[in-house]
Design an enzyme around this catalytic site. Structure first.
Site, PDB file in Angstrom:
ATOM      1  N   GLN A   4      -5.247   9.610  18.936  1.00  0.00           N
ATOM      2  CA  GLN A   4      -4.828   8.422  18.168  1.00  0.00           C
ATOM      3  C   GLN A   4      -6.026   7.512  17.856  1.00  0.00           C
ATOM      4  O   GLN A   4      -6.149   6.991  16.740  1.00  0.00           O
ATOM      5  CB  GLN A   4      -3.773   7.645  18.979  1.00  0.00           C
ATOM      6  CG  GLN A   4      -3.065   6.554  18.208  1.00  0.00           C
ATOM      7  CD  GLN A   4      -2.135   7.119  17.148  1.00  0.00           C
ATOM      8  OE1 GLN A   4      -1.710   8.280  17.236  1.00  0.00           O
ATOM      9  NE2 GLN A   4      -1.847   6.337  16.121  1.00  0.00           N
ATOM     10  N   VAL A   5      -6.911   7.334  18.831  1.00  0.00           N
ATOM     11  CA  VAL A   5      -8.095   6.483  18.611  1.00  0.00           C
ATOM     12  C   VAL A   5      -8.966   7.078  17.499  1.00  0.00           C
ATOM     13  O   VAL A   5      -9.530   6.354  16.678  1.00  0.00           O
ATOM     14  CB  VAL A   5      -8.902   6.321  19.927  1.00  0.00           C
ATOM     15  CG1 VAL A   5     -10.255   5.683  19.670  1.00  0.00           C
ATOM     16  CG2 VAL A   5      -8.105   5.494  20.931  1.00  0.00           C
TER      17      VAL A   5
ATOM     18  N   GLY B 177      -7.047  10.037  11.851  1.00  0.00           N
ATOM     19  CA  GLY B 177      -6.879  11.337  11.180  1.00  0.00           C
ATOM     20  C   GLY B 177      -7.922  12.352  11.626  1.00  0.00           C
ATOM     21  O   GLY B 177      -7.635  13.558  11.716  1.00  0.00           O
TER      22      GLY B 177
ATOM     23  N   GLU C  41       2.494  25.476  37.899  1.00  0.00           N
ATOM     24  CA  GLU C  41       2.581  25.039  39.312  1.00  0.00           C
ATOM     25  C   GLU C  41       3.678  23.988  39.523  1.00  0.00           C
ATOM     26  O   GLU C  41       3.526  23.051  40.301  1.00  0.00           O
ATOM     27  CB  GLU C  41       1.218  24.587  39.849  1.00  0.00           C
ATOM     28  CG  GLU C  41       0.263  25.759  39.969  1.00  0.00           C
ATOM     29  CD  GLU C  41      -0.864  25.565  40.949  1.00  0.00           C
ATOM     30  OE1 GLU C  41      -0.698  24.855  41.948  1.00  0.00           O
ATOM     31  OE2 GLU C  41      -1.921  26.149  40.708  1.00  0.00           O
TER      32      GLU C  41
ATOM     33  N   ALA D 148       6.776  19.066  35.163  1.00  0.00           N
ATOM     34  CA  ALA D 148       6.866  17.621  35.427  1.00  0.00           C
ATOM     35  C   ALA D 148       8.253  17.281  35.991  1.00  0.00           C
ATOM     36  O   ALA D 148       8.391  16.378  36.830  1.00  0.00           O
ATOM     37  CB  ALA D 148       6.596  16.846  34.141  1.00  0.00           C
TER      38      ALA D 148
HETATM   39  N1  COS Z   1       7.365  23.341  52.336  1.00  0.00           N
HETATM   40  C1  COS Z   1       8.066  24.088  53.222  1.00  0.00           C
HETATM   41  N2  COS Z   1       9.381  24.401  53.046  1.00  0.00           N
HETATM   42  C2  COS Z   1       9.970  23.931  51.941  1.00  0.00           C
HETATM   43  C3  COS Z   1       9.304  23.156  50.980  1.00  0.00           C
HETATM   44  C4  COS Z   1       7.938  22.861  51.207  1.00  0.00           C
HETATM   45  N3  COS Z   1       7.243  22.131  50.345  1.00  0.00           N
HETATM   46  N4  COS Z   1      10.149  22.856  49.976  1.00  0.00           N
HETATM   47  C5  COS Z   1      11.327  23.405  50.287  1.00  0.00           C
HETATM   48  N5  COS Z   1      11.237  24.054  51.482  1.00  0.00           N
HETATM   49  C6  COS Z   1      12.300  24.741  52.219  1.00  0.00           C
HETATM   50  C7  COS Z   1      13.522  23.842  52.372  1.00  0.00           C
HETATM   51  O1  COS Z   1      13.389  23.056  53.529  1.00  0.00           O
HETATM   52  C8  COS Z   1      14.640  24.849  52.496  1.00  0.00           C
HETATM   53  O2  COS Z   1      14.636  25.364  53.819  1.00  0.00           O
HETATM   54  P1  COS Z   1      15.968  25.944  54.539  1.00  0.00           P
HETATM   55  O3  COS Z   1      16.230  27.278  53.939  1.00  0.00           O
HETATM   56  O4  COS Z   1      15.569  26.055  55.981  1.00  0.00           O
HETATM   57  O5  COS Z   1      17.076  24.974  54.304  1.00  0.00           O
HETATM   58  C9  COS Z   1      14.187  25.971  51.560  1.00  0.00           C
HETATM   59  O6  COS Z   1      12.770  25.840  51.441  1.00  0.00           O
HETATM   60  C10 COS Z   1      14.822  25.910  50.197  1.00  0.00           C
HETATM   61  O7  COS Z   1      14.505  24.657  49.630  1.00  0.00           O
HETATM   62  P2  COS Z   1      15.366  24.047  48.421  1.00  0.00           P
HETATM   63  O8  COS Z   1      16.804  24.025  48.816  1.00  0.00           O
HETATM   64  O9  COS Z   1      14.736  22.748  48.059  1.00  0.00           O
HETATM   65  O10 COS Z   1      15.164  25.163  47.287  1.00  0.00           O
HETATM   66  P3  COS Z   1      15.582  25.190  45.759  1.00  0.00           P
HETATM   67  O11 COS Z   1      16.015  26.563  45.424  1.00  0.00           O
HETATM   68  O12 COS Z   1      16.504  24.057  45.438  1.00  0.00           O
HETATM   69  O13 COS Z   1      14.177  25.009  45.006  1.00  0.00           O
HETATM   70  C11 COS Z   1      12.329  23.850  44.050  1.00  0.00           C
HETATM   71  C12 COS Z   1      13.347  23.967  45.193  1.00  0.00           C
HETATM   72  C13 COS Z   1      13.001  23.654  42.712  1.00  0.00           C
HETATM   73  C14 COS Z   1      11.487  22.632  44.423  1.00  0.00           C
HETATM   74  C15 COS Z   1      11.428  25.122  44.025  1.00  0.00           C
HETATM   75  O14 COS Z   1      12.146  26.251  43.611  1.00  0.00           O
HETATM   76  C16 COS Z   1      10.196  24.962  43.167  1.00  0.00           C
HETATM   77  O15 COS Z   1       9.193  24.376  43.599  1.00  0.00           O
HETATM   78  N6  COS Z   1      10.228  25.476  41.913  1.00  0.00           N
HETATM   79  C17 COS Z   1       9.060  25.435  41.059  1.00  0.00           C
HETATM   80  C18 COS Z   1       8.255  26.662  41.278  1.00  0.00           C
HETATM   81  C19 COS Z   1       6.896  26.554  40.701  1.00  0.00           C
HETATM   82  O16 COS Z   1       6.137  25.645  40.983  1.00  0.00           O
HETATM   83  N7  COS Z   1       6.560  27.566  39.895  1.00  0.00           N
HETATM   84  C20 COS Z   1       5.254  27.647  39.343  1.00  0.00           C
HETATM   85  C21 COS Z   1       4.645  28.926  39.850  1.00  0.00           C
HETATM   86  S1  COS Z   1       2.943  28.877  39.981  1.00  0.00           S
HETATM   87  S2  COS Z   1       2.301  28.709  38.167  1.00  0.00           S
END
Ligand code: COS
Length: 390
Positions: A335-336, A339, A362, A365
Protein backbone atom coordinates in the site's frame (compact mmCIF):
# COMPACT_ATOMS: atom_id res chain seq x y z
CA UNK A 1 13.88 -12.21 36.07
CA UNK A 2 12.89 -10.73 32.72
CA UNK A 3 15.91 -9.72 30.66
CA UNK A 4 15.73 -9.10 26.92
CA UNK A 5 19.48 -8.60 26.49
CA UNK A 6 21.12 -11.00 24.09
CA UNK A 7 24.47 -12.50 25.06
CA UNK A 8 27.58 -11.66 23.01
CA UNK A 9 27.39 -15.13 21.42
CA UNK A 10 23.75 -14.59 20.47
CA UNK A 11 24.52 -11.23 18.95
CA UNK A 12 27.36 -12.61 16.85
CA UNK A 13 25.23 -15.56 15.78
CA UNK A 14 22.49 -13.18 14.72
CA UNK A 15 25.00 -11.07 12.81
CA UNK A 16 26.39 -14.14 11.09
CA UNK A 17 22.88 -15.21 10.04
CA UNK A 18 22.12 -11.68 8.88
CA UNK A 19 25.30 -11.50 6.79
CA UNK A 20 24.46 -14.85 5.24
CA UNK A 21 20.97 -13.58 4.39
CA UNK A 22 22.34 -10.32 3.01
CA UNK A 23 25.15 -11.76 0.91
CA UNK A 24 23.97 -15.22 -0.08
CA UNK A 25 20.16 -15.08 -0.03
CA UNK A 26 18.92 -11.58 -0.88
CA UNK A 27 20.84 -11.20 -4.15
CA UNK A 28 19.24 -14.34 -5.63
CA UNK A 29 15.95 -14.61 -3.74
CA UNK A 30 13.86 -12.93 -6.42
CA UNK A 31 15.36 -15.19 -9.13
CA UNK A 32 14.44 -18.31 -7.16
CA UNK A 33 10.98 -16.85 -6.60
CA UNK A 34 10.48 -16.16 -10.30
CA UNK A 35 11.72 -19.55 -11.45
CA UNK A 36 10.45 -21.65 -8.54
CA UNK A 37 13.80 -23.44 -8.51
CA UNK A 38 15.45 -25.28 -5.67
CA UNK A 39 18.17 -23.38 -3.74
CA UNK A 40 20.48 -26.40 -3.29
CA UNK A 41 23.68 -24.35 -3.27
CA UNK A 42 22.37 -22.02 -0.57
CA UNK A 43 21.30 -24.95 1.57
CA UNK A 44 24.72 -26.54 1.25
CA UNK A 45 26.41 -23.30 2.32
CA UNK A 46 24.00 -22.84 5.22
CA UNK A 47 24.66 -26.41 6.33
CA UNK A 48 28.45 -25.77 6.24
CA UNK A 49 28.00 -22.66 8.38
CA UNK A 50 25.82 -24.46 10.93
CA UNK A 51 22.62 -22.57 10.07
CA UNK A 52 20.67 -25.82 9.63
CA UNK A 53 19.79 -28.48 12.22
CA UNK A 54 20.51 -25.91 14.91
CA UNK A 55 18.79 -27.77 17.74
CA UNK A 56 20.36 -31.18 17.13
CA UNK A 57 22.23 -32.27 20.25
CA UNK A 58 26.00 -32.11 20.35
CA UNK A 59 26.22 -35.85 21.03
CA UNK A 60 24.94 -36.43 17.48
CA UNK A 61 27.23 -33.81 15.95
CA UNK A 62 24.73 -30.92 16.08
CA UNK A 63 25.35 -27.49 17.60
CA UNK A 64 22.67 -27.99 20.30
CA UNK A 65 21.51 -24.39 20.14
CA UNK A 66 18.63 -23.14 22.27
CA UNK A 67 15.16 -22.40 20.88
CA UNK A 68 15.78 -18.69 21.35
CA UNK A 69 19.01 -18.98 19.34
CA UNK A 70 17.05 -20.76 16.62
CA UNK A 71 14.50 -17.93 16.50
CA UNK A 72 17.25 -15.32 16.16
CA UNK A 73 18.64 -17.22 13.17
CA UNK A 74 15.26 -17.87 11.57
CA UNK A 75 14.25 -14.20 11.73
CA UNK A 76 17.40 -13.18 9.85
CA UNK A 77 17.17 -15.94 7.24
CA UNK A 78 13.49 -15.13 6.59
CA UNK A 79 14.43 -11.46 6.29
CA UNK A 80 16.53 -12.66 3.33
CA UNK A 81 13.85 -14.98 1.91
CA UNK A 82 11.26 -16.97 3.84
CA UNK A 83 11.00 -19.56 1.06
CA UNK A 84 14.67 -20.38 1.51
CA UNK A 85 14.12 -20.05 5.28
CA UNK A 86 11.43 -22.73 5.15
CA UNK A 87 13.76 -25.03 3.21
CA UNK A 88 16.46 -24.54 5.85
CA UNK A 89 14.15 -24.90 8.84
CA UNK A 90 12.22 -27.95 7.65
CA UNK A 91 14.69 -30.43 9.14
CA UNK A 92 13.78 -28.90 12.50
CA UNK A 93 10.15 -29.96 12.06
CA UNK A 94 11.01 -33.46 10.83
CA UNK A 95 13.49 -34.05 13.64
CA UNK A 96 11.47 -32.60 16.55
CA UNK A 97 9.36 -35.78 16.99
CA UNK A 98 12.49 -37.92 16.71
CA UNK A 99 14.35 -35.89 19.33
CA UNK A 100 11.28 -36.00 21.57
CA UNK A 101 10.32 -39.65 21.39
CA UNK A 102 12.54 -41.92 19.29
CA UNK A 103 14.87 -44.57 20.69
CA UNK A 104 18.54 -43.68 21.20
CA UNK A 105 19.58 -45.88 18.25
CA UNK A 106 17.04 -44.26 15.87
CA UNK A 107 18.19 -40.82 17.02
CA UNK A 108 21.82 -41.72 16.55
CA UNK A 109 21.21 -43.04 13.04
CA UNK A 110 18.79 -40.49 11.63
CA UNK A 111 19.68 -37.30 13.49
CA UNK A 112 23.35 -38.18 13.08
CA UNK A 113 22.95 -38.46 9.29
CA UNK A 114 21.81 -34.84 9.03
CA UNK A 115 24.95 -33.60 10.75
CA UNK A 116 27.29 -35.73 8.61
CA UNK A 117 26.04 -34.47 5.24
CA UNK A 118 23.66 -31.75 4.00
CA UNK A 119 20.69 -34.12 3.86
CA UNK A 120 17.03 -33.25 4.29
CA UNK A 121 14.14 -34.80 6.18
CA UNK A 122 10.39 -34.16 5.85
CA UNK A 123 7.51 -34.06 8.31
CA UNK A 124 4.51 -35.95 6.89
CA UNK A 125 1.32 -35.32 8.82
CA UNK A 126 -1.09 -33.64 6.42
CA UNK A 127 -3.20 -35.62 3.97
CA UNK A 128 -5.60 -34.58 1.21
CA UNK A 129 -8.59 -35.12 3.55
CA UNK A 130 -6.84 -34.46 6.88
CA UNK A 131 -5.39 -30.97 7.24
CA UNK A 132 -6.38 -29.20 10.44
CA UNK A 133 -8.24 -32.35 11.51
CA UNK A 134 -5.19 -34.53 12.08
CA UNK A 135 -7.19 -37.37 13.61
CA UNK A 136 -9.00 -37.89 10.29
CA UNK A 137 -5.88 -39.23 8.57
CA UNK A 138 -6.26 -42.36 6.44
CA UNK A 139 -2.67 -43.55 6.05
CA UNK A 140 -2.27 -46.92 7.76
CA UNK A 141 0.60 -48.86 9.26
CA UNK A 142 0.06 -52.57 9.78
CA UNK A 143 2.43 -54.93 11.54
CA UNK A 144 3.42 -57.87 9.30
CA UNK A 145 6.06 -60.20 10.74
CA UNK A 146 9.12 -58.11 11.55
CA UNK A 147 8.00 -55.14 9.44
CA UNK A 148 5.52 -52.29 9.46
CA UNK A 149 3.69 -51.97 6.14
CA UNK A 150 2.57 -48.42 5.39
CA UNK A 151 0.00 -47.28 2.84
CA UNK A 152 -1.32 -43.79 2.18
CA UNK A 153 -0.82 -40.33 0.71
CA UNK A 154 0.60 -37.18 2.27
CA UNK A 155 0.40 -33.67 0.86
CA UNK A 156 2.04 -30.24 1.27
CA UNK A 157 5.27 -31.96 2.28
CA UNK A 158 8.12 -29.45 2.54
CA UNK A 159 11.34 -30.76 0.97
CA UNK A 160 9.33 -33.85 -0.05
CA UNK A 161 11.07 -34.21 -3.43
CA UNK A 162 14.54 -34.18 -1.88
CA UNK A 163 14.23 -35.74 1.58
CA UNK A 164 16.52 -38.56 2.63
CA UNK A 165 13.98 -39.75 5.21
CA UNK A 166 10.45 -38.93 6.27
CA UNK A 167 8.72 -38.63 9.65
CA UNK A 168 5.39 -40.25 8.79
CA UNK A 169 2.22 -40.42 10.86
CA UNK A 170 -0.16 -43.31 10.24
CA UNK A 171 -3.14 -44.99 11.82
CA UNK A 172 -2.22 -48.11 13.76
CA UNK A 173 -5.74 -48.38 15.15
CA UNK A 174 -8.37 -47.11 12.72
CA UNK A 175 -11.16 -47.07 15.29
CA UNK A 176 -9.35 -45.04 17.95
CA UNK A 177 -9.35 -41.50 16.48
CA UNK A 178 -6.38 -39.47 17.67
CA UNK A 179 -5.42 -42.29 20.05
CA UNK A 180 -4.82 -44.62 17.07
CA UNK A 181 -2.04 -42.66 15.35
CA UNK A 182 1.63 -43.66 15.46
CA UNK A 183 4.78 -41.98 14.25
CA UNK A 184 7.44 -43.67 12.09
CA UNK A 185 10.71 -42.95 10.34
CA UNK A 186 10.50 -43.99 6.70
CA UNK A 187 13.77 -43.91 4.73
CA UNK A 188 13.34 -42.62 1.21
CA UNK A 189 14.75 -45.81 -0.29
CA UNK A 190 12.06 -47.88 1.44
CA UNK A 191 9.93 -46.85 -1.55
CA UNK A 192 8.48 -43.39 -0.96
CA UNK A 193 6.93 -42.13 -4.22
CA UNK A 194 6.91 -38.43 -5.07
CA UNK A 195 3.64 -37.80 -6.91
CA UNK A 196 3.77 -34.06 -7.53
CA UNK A 197 5.83 -30.93 -7.03
CA UNK A 198 3.44 -28.08 -6.16
CA UNK A 199 3.58 -24.74 -8.02
CA UNK A 200 2.90 -22.20 -5.27
CA UNK A 201 1.76 -18.58 -4.84
CA UNK A 202 4.66 -17.70 -2.52
CA UNK A 203 7.74 -19.12 -0.84
CA UNK A 204 8.45 -20.46 -4.29
CA UNK A 205 12.04 -21.36 -3.41
CA UNK A 206 10.77 -23.94 -0.94
CA UNK A 207 9.97 -27.38 -2.24
CA UNK A 208 6.45 -28.70 -1.58
CA UNK A 209 5.37 -32.13 -2.71
CA UNK A 210 2.64 -34.73 -2.60
CA UNK A 211 4.02 -38.15 -1.74
CA UNK A 212 2.58 -41.62 -1.40
CA UNK A 213 3.48 -44.91 0.20
CA UNK A 214 2.34 -48.16 -1.37
CA UNK A 215 3.07 -51.22 0.77
CA UNK A 216 6.22 -49.52 2.02
CA UNK A 217 7.98 -51.82 4.48
CA UNK A 218 10.10 -50.57 7.35
CA UNK A 219 11.63 -52.40 10.34
CA UNK A 220 9.52 -52.66 13.50
CA UNK A 221 12.05 -50.54 15.39
CA UNK A 222 11.32 -47.56 13.12
CA UNK A 223 8.29 -46.77 15.26
CA UNK A 224 8.93 -43.44 17.04
CA UNK A 225 7.85 -43.56 20.67
CA UNK A 226 4.96 -45.72 21.79
CA UNK A 227 2.46 -47.26 19.41
CA UNK A 228 -0.67 -45.03 19.18
CA UNK A 229 1.11 -42.06 20.81
CA UNK A 230 1.76 -40.29 17.50
CA UNK A 231 -0.88 -37.56 17.85
CA UNK A 232 0.60 -36.21 21.07
CA UNK A 233 4.11 -36.51 19.67
CA UNK A 234 2.98 -34.40 16.68
CA UNK A 235 1.34 -31.78 18.91
CA UNK A 236 4.37 -31.55 21.19
CA UNK A 237 6.64 -31.26 18.14
CA UNK A 238 4.52 -28.39 16.77
CA UNK A 239 4.73 -26.62 20.14
CA UNK A 240 8.49 -26.67 19.60
CA UNK A 241 8.55 -25.53 15.98
CA UNK A 242 5.82 -22.87 15.93
CA UNK A 243 8.07 -20.26 17.59
CA UNK A 244 10.44 -20.73 14.63
CA UNK A 245 7.60 -20.07 12.18
CA UNK A 246 6.72 -17.01 14.23
CA UNK A 247 10.34 -15.85 13.96
CA UNK A 248 10.08 -16.18 10.19
CA UNK A 249 6.95 -14.04 10.31
CA UNK A 250 8.91 -11.38 12.18
CA UNK A 251 11.67 -11.54 9.56
CA UNK A 252 9.27 -11.18 6.63
CA UNK A 253 7.38 -8.32 8.32
CA UNK A 254 10.63 -6.55 9.18
CA UNK A 255 11.85 -6.83 5.60
CA UNK A 256 8.58 -5.35 4.31
CA UNK A 257 8.68 -2.55 6.87
CA UNK A 258 12.24 -1.63 5.89
CA UNK A 259 11.30 -1.53 2.23
CA UNK A 260 8.27 0.65 3.00
CA UNK A 261 10.41 3.06 5.03
CA UNK A 262 13.05 3.34 2.28
CA UNK A 263 10.39 3.94 -0.34
CA UNK A 264 8.48 6.46 1.79
CA UNK A 265 11.65 8.49 2.25
CA UNK A 266 12.35 8.83 -1.47
CA UNK A 267 8.90 8.89 -3.10
CA UNK A 268 7.71 12.49 -3.51
CA UNK A 269 4.00 13.37 -3.71
CA UNK A 270 2.37 16.73 -3.04
CA UNK A 271 5.85 18.28 -2.99
CA UNK A 272 7.34 16.25 -0.12
CA UNK A 273 8.53 12.68 0.48
CA UNK A 274 5.44 10.64 1.37
CA UNK A 275 7.16 9.84 4.71
CA UNK A 276 6.21 13.42 5.67
CA UNK A 277 2.50 12.62 5.38
CA UNK A 278 0.83 11.53 8.58
CA UNK A 279 -1.19 8.93 6.69
CA UNK A 280 2.05 7.10 5.84
CA UNK A 281 3.66 7.72 9.23
CA UNK A 282 0.78 5.99 10.99
CA UNK A 283 1.11 2.97 8.71
CA UNK A 284 4.84 2.78 9.49
CA UNK A 285 4.18 3.19 13.22
CA UNK A 286 1.68 0.33 13.22
CA UNK A 287 4.16 -1.84 11.32
CA UNK A 288 6.88 -1.13 13.87
CA UNK A 289 4.64 -1.90 16.85
CA UNK A 290 3.45 -5.17 15.34
CA UNK A 291 6.97 -6.31 14.46
CA UNK A 292 8.14 -5.46 17.96
CA UNK A 293 5.29 -7.29 19.70
CA UNK A 294 5.53 -10.28 17.39
CA UNK A 295 9.21 -10.61 18.24
CA UNK A 296 8.55 -10.38 21.98
CA UNK A 297 5.85 -13.06 21.77
CA UNK A 298 8.17 -15.25 19.70
CA UNK A 299 11.07 -14.96 22.09
CA UNK A 300 8.77 -15.61 25.04
CA UNK A 301 7.49 -18.85 23.47
CA UNK A 302 11.08 -19.95 22.73
CA UNK A 303 12.46 -19.09 26.17
CA UNK A 304 9.74 -21.18 27.85
CA UNK A 305 10.94 -24.17 25.82
CA UNK A 306 14.52 -23.44 26.80
CA UNK A 307 13.37 -23.48 30.43
CA UNK A 308 11.77 -26.89 29.85
CA UNK A 309 8.28 -25.54 30.38
CA UNK A 310 5.13 -26.26 28.39
CA UNK A 311 4.50 -23.45 25.89
CA UNK A 312 1.41 -24.58 23.98
CA UNK A 313 -0.46 -21.32 24.65
CA UNK A 314 2.49 -19.00 24.09
CA UNK A 315 3.57 -20.91 20.98
CA UNK A 316 0.13 -20.39 19.44
CA UNK A 317 0.06 -16.74 20.54
CA UNK A 318 3.40 -16.19 18.82
CA UNK A 319 2.64 -18.14 15.67
CA UNK A 320 -0.79 -16.60 15.18
CA UNK A 321 0.31 -13.04 15.93
CA UNK A 322 3.56 -13.10 13.97
CA UNK A 323 1.96 -14.75 10.94
CA UNK A 324 -0.93 -12.26 10.97
CA UNK A 325 1.62 -9.48 11.43
CA UNK A 326 3.59 -10.66 8.42
CA UNK A 327 0.43 -10.69 6.30
CA UNK A 328 -0.73 -7.26 7.50
CA UNK A 329 2.65 -5.57 7.30
CA UNK A 330 3.49 -6.91 3.84
CA UNK A 331 0.04 -5.88 2.57
CA UNK A 332 0.51 -2.40 4.05
CA UNK A 333 4.00 -2.19 2.55
CA UNK A 334 2.49 -2.76 -0.89
CA UNK A 335 0.00 0.00 0.00
CA UNK A 336 2.83 2.43 0.84
CA UNK A 337 4.33 1.73 -2.61
CA UNK A 338 0.96 2.55 -4.19
CA UNK A 339 0.52 1.21 -7.73
CA UNK A 340 4.23 0.42 -7.97
CA UNK A 341 3.84 -2.08 -5.14
CA UNK A 342 1.72 -4.19 -7.47
CA UNK A 343 4.49 -4.37 -10.08
CA UNK A 344 7.00 -7.19 -9.75
CA UNK A 345 9.99 -4.90 -10.50
CA UNK A 346 9.47 -3.30 -7.09
CA UNK A 347 10.01 -6.59 -5.25
CA UNK A 348 7.77 -5.87 -2.27
CA UNK A 349 4.91 -7.93 -3.73
CA UNK A 350 6.97 -11.11 -3.23
CA UNK A 351 6.86 -10.56 0.53
CA UNK A 352 3.07 -10.31 0.48
CA UNK A 353 2.82 -13.61 -1.42
CA UNK A 354 5.40 -15.25 0.86
CA UNK A 355 3.62 -14.11 4.03
CA UNK A 356 0.37 -15.92 3.19
CA UNK A 357 1.65 -19.41 3.88
CA UNK A 358 2.73 -18.37 7.38
CA UNK A 359 -0.97 -18.12 8.25
CA UNK A 360 -1.55 -21.60 6.83
CA UNK A 361 1.25 -24.05 7.55
CA UNK A 362 2.08 -25.58 10.94
CA UNK A 363 -1.50 -24.87 11.97
CA UNK A 364 -3.70 -22.23 10.34
CA UNK A 365 -4.44 -18.88 11.97
CA UNK A 366 -7.79 -20.37 12.98
CA UNK A 367 -6.24 -23.49 14.54
CA UNK A 368 -3.93 -21.26 16.59
CA UNK A 369 -6.99 -19.37 17.86
CA UNK A 370 -8.69 -22.66 18.63
CA UNK A 371 -5.67 -23.77 20.68
CA UNK A 372 -5.54 -20.40 22.45
CA UNK A 373 -9.26 -20.49 23.24
CA UNK A 374 -9.07 -24.06 24.57
CA UNK A 375 -6.04 -23.23 26.71
CA UNK A 376 -7.82 -20.17 28.14
CA UNK A 377 -11.23 -21.77 28.60
CA UNK A 378 -10.43 -25.34 29.50
CA UNK A 379 -6.86 -25.88 30.58
CA UNK A 380 -7.10 -24.13 33.91
CA UNK A 381 -10.81 -24.35 34.47
CA UNK A 382 -11.73 -22.44 37.62
CA UNK A 383 -8.22 -21.17 38.21
CA UNK A 384 -6.56 -17.86 37.54
CA UNK A 385 -3.98 -18.62 34.86
CA UNK A 386 -0.61 -17.25 35.83
CA UNK A 387 0.88 -15.56 32.81
CA UNK A 388 4.07 -17.33 31.71
CA UNK A 389 6.85 -14.84 31.32
CA UNK A 390 10.31 -15.13 29.88
N1 COS B 1 0.91 -31.29 23.64
C1 COS B 1 0.64 -32.52 24.14
N2 COS B 1 -0.59 -33.10 24.03
C2 COS B 1 -1.54 -32.40 23.41
C3 COS B 1 -1.33 -31.12 22.88
C4 COS B 1 -0.04 -30.56 23.00
N3 COS B 1 0.24 -29.35 22.52
N4 COS B 1 -2.46 -30.68 22.30
C5 COS B 1 -3.38 -31.63 22.47
N5 COS B 1 -2.84 -32.68 23.16
C6 COS B 1 -3.50 -33.90 23.61
C7 COS B 1 -4.78 -33.58 24.38
O1 COS B 1 -4.48 -33.38 25.73
C8 COS B 1 -5.61 -34.82 24.15
O2 COS B 1 -5.14 -35.84 25.03
P1 COS B 1 -6.08 -37.04 25.56
O3 COS B 1 -6.24 -37.99 24.42
O4 COS B 1 -5.28 -37.65 26.67
O5 COS B 1 -7.37 -36.45 26.01
C9 COS B 1 -5.23 -35.22 22.73
O6 COS B 1 -3.96 -34.64 22.47
C10 COS B 1 -6.22 -34.76 21.69
O7 COS B 1 -6.32 -33.36 21.78
P2 COS B 1 -7.58 -32.57 21.18
O8 COS B 1 -8.83 -33.16 21.76
O9 COS B 1 -7.34 -31.12 21.42
O10 COS B 1 -7.50 -32.96 19.63
P3 COS B 1 -8.32 -32.44 18.38
O11 COS B 1 -8.56 -33.58 17.48
O12 COS B 1 -9.49 -31.61 18.81
O13 COS B 1 -7.24 -31.53 17.61
C11 COS B 1 -5.99 -29.57 17.08
C12 COS B 1 -6.60 -30.48 18.16
C13 COS B 1 -7.03 -29.02 16.14
C14 COS B 1 -5.32 -28.45 17.87
C15 COS B 1 -4.91 -30.37 16.29
O14 COS B 1 -5.48 -31.36 15.48
C16 COS B 1 -4.02 -29.49 15.45
O15 COS B 1 -3.06 -28.88 15.95
N6 COS B 1 -4.30 -29.38 14.12
C17 COS B 1 -3.45 -28.62 13.23
C18 COS B 1 -2.40 -29.52 12.69
C19 COS B 1 -1.30 -28.76 12.04
O16 COS B 1 -0.68 -27.89 12.61
N7 COS B 1 -1.02 -29.17 10.79
C20 COS B 1 0.07 -28.60 10.08
C21 COS B 1 1.03 -29.72 9.78
S1 COS B 1 2.66 -29.23 9.66
S2 COS B 1 2.72 -28.10 8.09
Amino acid sequence: MVDFTLSDEQQSMREMAHEFARKEIRPVAWDYDRDGTWPREILDKAWELGLMNVHLPERFGGPGLSYLDGCLIEEEIAWGCSGIGTSLACNGLATAPIALAASESLQREYLGRLTEAPLLASFCLTEPDAGSDVAAMKTTAVRRGDRWVINGSKCFITNGVYADWYTVYAKTDREAGHRGISCFIVPRDAGVVVDKHEDKMGQRASNTAAISLHDVEIPLDHLVGEENAGFKIAMAALDRTRPGVAAMGVGVARAAMEMAIDYARQRVQFGVPIAMHEAIQFIIADMATKVHLARLATHNAAVLLDQGRRNTLESSHAKRFAADTAMEVTTDAVQVYGGYGFIKDYKVEKLMRDAKILQLYEGTAQIQRLVIAREMLLADRGEVREPATA
